[in-house]
Design a protein around this motif. Structure first.
Motif, PDB file in Angstrom:
ATOM      1  N   GLY A  65      27.600   4.073  63.329  1.00 53.14           N
ATOM      2  CA  GLY A  65      26.327   4.756  63.429  1.00 53.14           C
ATOM      3  C   GLY A  65      25.956   5.227  64.812  1.00 53.14           C
ATOM      4  O   GLY A  65      24.782   5.489  65.097  1.00 53.14           O
ATOM      5  N   VAL A  66      26.954   5.374  65.705  1.00 55.29           N
ATOM      6  CA  VAL A  66      26.669   5.841  67.062  1.00 55.29           C
ATOM      7  C   VAL A  66      26.776   7.357  67.082  1.00 55.29           C
ATOM      8  O   VAL A  66      27.780   7.930  66.667  1.00 55.29           O
ATOM      9  N   GLN A  67      25.711   8.025  67.543  1.00 52.59           N
ATOM     10  CA  GLN A  67      25.675   9.480  67.559  1.00 52.59           C
ATOM     11  C   GLN A  67      26.500  10.028  68.718  1.00 52.59           C
ATOM     12  O   GLN A  67      26.585   9.424  69.781  1.00 52.59           O
ATOM     13  N   HIS A  68      27.107  11.182  68.515  1.00 52.43           N
ATOM     14  CA  HIS A  68      27.884  11.811  69.568  1.00 52.43           C
ATOM     15  C   HIS A  68      27.968  13.307  69.281  1.00 52.43           C
ATOM     16  O   HIS A  68      27.678  13.760  68.168  1.00 52.43           O
ATOM     17  N   ARG A  69      28.349  14.076  70.270  1.00 55.00           N
ATOM     18  CA  ARG A  69      28.594  15.503  70.095  1.00 55.00           C
ATOM     19  C   ARG A  69      30.102  15.705  69.976  1.00 55.00           C
ATOM     20  O   ARG A  69      30.871  15.213  70.799  1.00 55.00           O
ATOM     21  N   GLU A  70      30.495  16.442  68.969  1.00 54.66           N
ATOM     22  CA  GLU A  70      31.922  16.583  68.689  1.00 54.66           C
ATOM     23  C   GLU A  70      32.688  17.204  69.847  1.00 54.66           C
ATOM     24  O   GLU A  70      33.872  16.977  70.019  1.00 54.66           O
ATOM     25  N   SER A  71      32.001  17.984  70.684  1.00 52.20           N
ATOM     26  CA  SER A  71      32.679  18.670  71.779  1.00 52.20           C
ATOM     27  C   SER A  71      32.969  17.759  72.959  1.00 52.20           C
ATOM     28  O   SER A  71      33.703  18.119  73.863  1.00 52.20           O
ATOM     29  N   GLU A  72      32.370  16.585  72.942  1.00 52.15           N
ATOM     30  CA  GLU A  72      32.537  15.702  74.092  1.00 52.15           C
ATOM     31  C   GLU A  72      33.955  15.130  74.138  1.00 52.15           C
ATOM     32  O   GLU A  72      34.540  14.786  73.122  1.00 52.15           O
ATOM     33  N   SER A  73      34.473  15.030  75.365  1.00 48.95           N
ATOM     34  CA  SER A  73      35.787  14.426  75.542  1.00 48.95           C
ATOM     35  C   SER A  73      35.634  12.917  75.645  1.00 48.95           C
ATOM     36  O   SER A  73      34.526  12.391  75.813  1.00 48.95           O
ATOM     37  N   ALA A  74      36.762  12.217  75.563  1.00 50.23           N
ATOM     38  CA  ALA A  74      36.710  10.760  75.671  1.00 50.23           C
ATOM     39  C   ALA A  74      36.129  10.338  77.013  1.00 50.23           C
ATOM     40  O   ALA A  74      35.387   9.366  77.101  1.00 50.23           O
ATOM     41  N   SER A  75      36.461  11.073  78.086  1.00 47.16           N
ATOM     42  CA  SER A  75      35.949  10.705  79.403  1.00 47.16           C
ATOM     43  C   SER A  75      34.455  10.922  79.486  1.00 47.16           C
ATOM     44  O   SER A  75      33.719  10.106  80.048  1.00 47.16           O
ATOM     45  N   GLU A  76      33.970  12.032  78.914  1.00 42.85           N
ATOM     46  CA  GLU A  76      32.550  12.339  78.997  1.00 42.85           C
ATOM     47  C   GLU A  76      31.710  11.404  78.148  1.00 42.85           C
ATOM     48  O   GLU A  76      30.562  11.120  78.452  1.00 42.85           O
ATOM     49  N   ILE A  77      32.298  10.917  77.063  1.00 44.35           N
ATOM     50  CA  ILE A  77      31.515  10.171  76.092  1.00 44.35           C
ATOM     51  C   ILE A  77      31.311   8.704  76.485  1.00 44.35           C
ATOM     52  O   ILE A  77      30.514   8.008  75.900  1.00 44.35           O
ATOM     53  N   VAL A  78      32.067   8.224  77.479  1.00 44.90           N
ATOM     54  CA  VAL A  78      31.904   6.834  77.903  1.00 44.90           C
ATOM     55  C   VAL A  78      30.661   6.748  78.786  1.00 44.90           C
ATOM     56  O   VAL A  78      30.738   6.684  80.005  1.00 44.90           O
ATOM     57  N   GLU A  79      29.517   6.813  78.144  1.00 39.34           N
ATOM     58  CA  GLU A  79      28.232   6.798  78.833  1.00 39.34           C
ATOM     59  C   GLU A  79      27.509   5.500  78.541  1.00 39.34           C
ATOM     60  O   GLU A  79      27.909   4.708  77.690  1.00 39.34           O
ATOM     61  N   GLU A  80      26.388   5.301  79.238  1.00 41.80           N
ATOM     62  CA  GLU A  80      25.670   4.037  79.142  1.00 41.80           C
ATOM     63  C   GLU A  80      25.243   3.710  77.716  1.00 41.80           C
ATOM     64  O   GLU A  80      25.242   2.555  77.317  1.00 41.80           O
ATOM     65  N   ASP A  81      24.892   4.742  76.906  1.00 39.52           N
ATOM     66  CA  ASP A  81      24.349   4.449  75.583  1.00 39.52           C
ATOM     67  C   ASP A  81      25.383   3.894  74.614  1.00 39.52           C
ATOM     68  O   ASP A  81      25.015   3.255  73.627  1.00 39.52           O
ATOM     69  N   ILE A  82      26.673   4.140  74.851  1.00 36.31           N
ATOM     70  CA  ILE A  82      27.669   3.583  73.942  1.00 36.31           C
ATOM     71  C   ILE A  82      28.428   2.405  74.546  1.00 36.31           C
ATOM     72  O   ILE A  82      29.191   1.752  73.855  1.00 36.31           O
ATOM     73  N   LYS A  83      28.220   2.140  75.818  1.00 38.74           N
ATOM     74  CA  LYS A  83      28.929   1.010  76.437  1.00 38.74           C
ATOM     75  C   LYS A  83      28.631  -0.318  75.753  1.00 38.74           C
ATOM     76  O   LYS A  83      29.532  -1.148  75.589  1.00 38.74           O
ATOM     77  N   PRO A  84      27.379  -0.577  75.328  1.00 35.33           N
ATOM     78  CA  PRO A  84      27.137  -1.853  74.626  1.00 35.33           C
ATOM     79  C   PRO A  84      27.981  -1.991  73.366  1.00 35.33           C
ATOM     80  O   PRO A  84      28.496  -3.070  73.069  1.00 35.33           O
ATOM     81  N   TYR A  85      28.149  -0.880  72.633  1.00 31.80           N
ATOM     82  CA  TYR A  85      28.976  -0.933  71.432  1.00 31.80           C
ATOM     83  C   TYR A  85      30.432  -1.204  71.789  1.00 31.80           C
ATOM     84  O   TYR A  85      31.081  -2.088  71.221  1.00 31.80           O
ATOM     85  N   LEU A  86      30.951  -0.438  72.742  1.00 31.75           N
ATOM     86  CA  LEU A  86      32.346  -0.629  73.142  1.00 31.75           C
ATOM     87  C   LEU A  86      32.576  -2.041  73.657  1.00 31.75           C
ATOM     88  O   LEU A  86      33.625  -2.645  73.419  1.00 31.75           O
ATOM     89  N   SER A  87      31.589  -2.580  74.361  1.00 33.97           N
ATOM     90  CA  SER A  87      31.728  -3.918  74.952  1.00 33.97           C
ATOM     91  C   SER A  87      31.840  -5.006  73.893  1.00 33.97           C
ATOM     92  O   SER A  87      32.365  -6.090  74.165  1.00 33.97           O
ATOM     93  N   ASN A  88      31.337  -4.752  72.683  1.00 37.36           N
ATOM     94  CA  ASN A  88      31.365  -5.771  71.639  1.00 37.36           C
ATOM     95  C   ASN A  88      32.620  -5.714  70.771  1.00 37.36           C
ATOM     96  O   ASN A  88      32.845  -6.601  69.947  1.00 37.36           O
ATOM     97  N   LEU A  89      33.438  -4.688  70.974  1.00 40.37           N
ATOM     98  CA  LEU A  89      34.674  -4.599  70.208  1.00 40.37           C
ATOM     99  C   LEU A  89      35.692  -5.626  70.703  1.00 40.37           C
ATOM    100  O   LEU A  89      35.660  -6.048  71.853  1.00 40.37           O
ATOM    101  N   LYS A  90      36.614  -6.003  69.828  1.00 42.93           N
ATOM    102  CA  LYS A  90      37.686  -6.928  70.217  1.00 42.93           C
ATOM    103  C   LYS A  90      38.757  -6.141  70.950  1.00 42.93           C
ATOM    104  O   LYS A  90      39.320  -5.185  70.399  1.00 42.93           O
ATOM    105  N   ILE A  91      39.037  -6.547  72.186  1.00 48.17           N
ATOM    106  CA  ILE A  91      39.951  -5.798  73.047  1.00 48.17           C
ATOM    107  C   ILE A  91      41.146  -6.666  73.427  1.00 48.17           C
ATOM    108  O   ILE A  91      40.974  -7.766  73.972  1.00 48.17           O
ATOM    109  N   GLY A  92      42.335  -6.179  73.156  1.00 42.95           N
ATOM    110  CA  GLY A  92      43.549  -6.863  73.589  1.00 42.95           C
ATOM    111  C   GLY A  92      43.896  -6.451  75.005  1.00 42.95           C
ATOM    112  O   GLY A  92      44.006  -5.253  75.290  1.00 42.95           O
ATOM    113  N   ILE A  93      44.054  -7.420  75.901  1.00 40.96           N
ATOM    114  CA  ILE A  93      44.343  -7.125  77.308  1.00 40.96           C
ATOM    115  C   ILE A  93      45.668  -7.778  77.711  1.00 40.96           C
ATOM    116  O   ILE A  93      46.056  -8.797  77.146  1.00 40.96           O
ATOM    117  N   PRO A  94      46.351  -7.198  78.719  1.00 37.97           N
ATOM    118  CA  PRO A  94      47.661  -7.741  79.122  1.00 37.97           C
ATOM    119  C   PRO A  94      47.575  -8.903  80.113  1.00 37.97           C
ATOM    120  O   PRO A  94      48.570  -9.251  80.741  1.00 37.97           O
TER     121      PRO A  94
END
Length: 300
Positions: free
Chosen positions: A99-128
């Motif tokens: 349910g996170v809103q975005h503009r389809e034209s946005e690139s992955a780099s542009e879309i990593v903004e403050e409003d979606i960081k909380p969502y990304l931060s809660n995902l399970k991330i595999g790190i090396p």
């Protein structure tokens, strides 16, 4: 004099060290007992001071700096070499299903903004590895990421494909294999670093114990530089050694790997390389990702 030496079996390291350990150059009387380990294992060995000389992540170096000093030769820095965050799903798919809103034209780099960081931060991330530079960069972008799982770097793609993790933080040769396995790039941490700092991204370096005689430290630094220079002058000389440790990697991928991570900074850090490393440590210290450093970082 015999010294314990640790580096990874990845093509960039075997390319750099081949001439040194196989006496294709004058080692000035130095002999070596060699250990091959993945970078996070090498980081942990550095924390325990197990090796005289070792490859390690720059992030990890911050926790071992009282015992080791950074050599001028052998480091992996560069542009376009940063770790990638990948997923089985595209970024848009990940956002839409939550349910996170975005503009389809946005690139992955542009879309990593403050409003979606909380969502990304809660995902399970595999790190090396906790102390990899890759994890430092992830912590810089997503300081609130709180659901990380440490995996051997070569297992992260499989974990993402199975759905065991939502996002995977990949390094090394996985940069060249994730697409053919159906995985998608979410964002490039190296690209974000470069655009915000204008500097090369420091990934890993070669360090030597501070308590060794100064003559030995300087001698090894000379020998390592000669080994890198020999590798550049004779790029096919190390092919058997590289292939022996490359885990059935295709030759084309091996050389792409080398071209990506071995460059002028591997011969000598120079002012540019030193500036990038200092900046990384400064930013990491400001964010309290690493302790404040007051030790001298460099050998000379």
């Amino acid at each position: 004099m015999k010294l314990t030496l640790g580096f990874s079996p990845c093509p960039n390291d075997t390319f750099i060290f081949d001439a040194l350990i196989h006496h294709k150059i004058d080692t000035e009387g130095l002999e070596f007992e060699v250990f091959f380990d993945d970078v996070e294992t090498l980081n942990q060995k550095a924390f325990r001071q197990e090796l005289d000389i070792t490859k390690l992540s720059f992030h990890a170096f911050a926790y071992a700096i009282q015992h080791y000093v950074l050599l001028d030769a052998g480091s992996a820095l560069g542009f376009g070499v940063g770790p990638l965050v990948i997923s089985k799903k595209s970024l848009m798919e990940l956002l839409l299903e939550n349910g996170v809103q975005h503009r389809e034209s946005e690139s992955a780099s542009e879309i990593v903004e403050e409003d979606i960081k909380p969502y990304l931060s809660n995902l399970k991330i595999g790190i090396p590895g906790k102390y990899t530079t890759a994890n430092f960069l992830l912590s810089w972008l997503l300081p609130d990421a709180n659901n990380k799982e440490e995996l051997v770097f070569s297992d992260i793609e499989d974990a993402a494909i199975r759905g065991d993790i939502d996002l995977g933080l990949i390094i090394h040769e996985n940069r060249f294999t994730y697409r053919e396995r159906g995985l998608k790039k979410i964002f490039d941490l190296g690209d974000l670093w470069e655009r915000q700092t204008g500097c090369a991204i420091p990934l890993g370096g070669i360090v030597i114990k501070r308590n060794l005689p100064e003559e030995v430290k300087l001698k090894f630094n000379r020998v390592l530089r000669k080994s890198v220079e020999f590798a550049f002058a004779n790029p096919k000389s190390s092919i058997d050694f590289i292939r022996q440790h490359a885990q059935a990697m295709e030759e084309e991928v091996m050389y792409k790997h080398i071209e990506l991570y071995v460059n002028k900074y591997s011969v000598d850090l120079g002012d540019e390389g030193r500036k990038a490393i200092k900046l990384l440590f400064s930013k990491a210290s400001e964010l309290k990702i690493i302790p404040f450093l007051d030790d001298n970082i460099f050998l000379t």
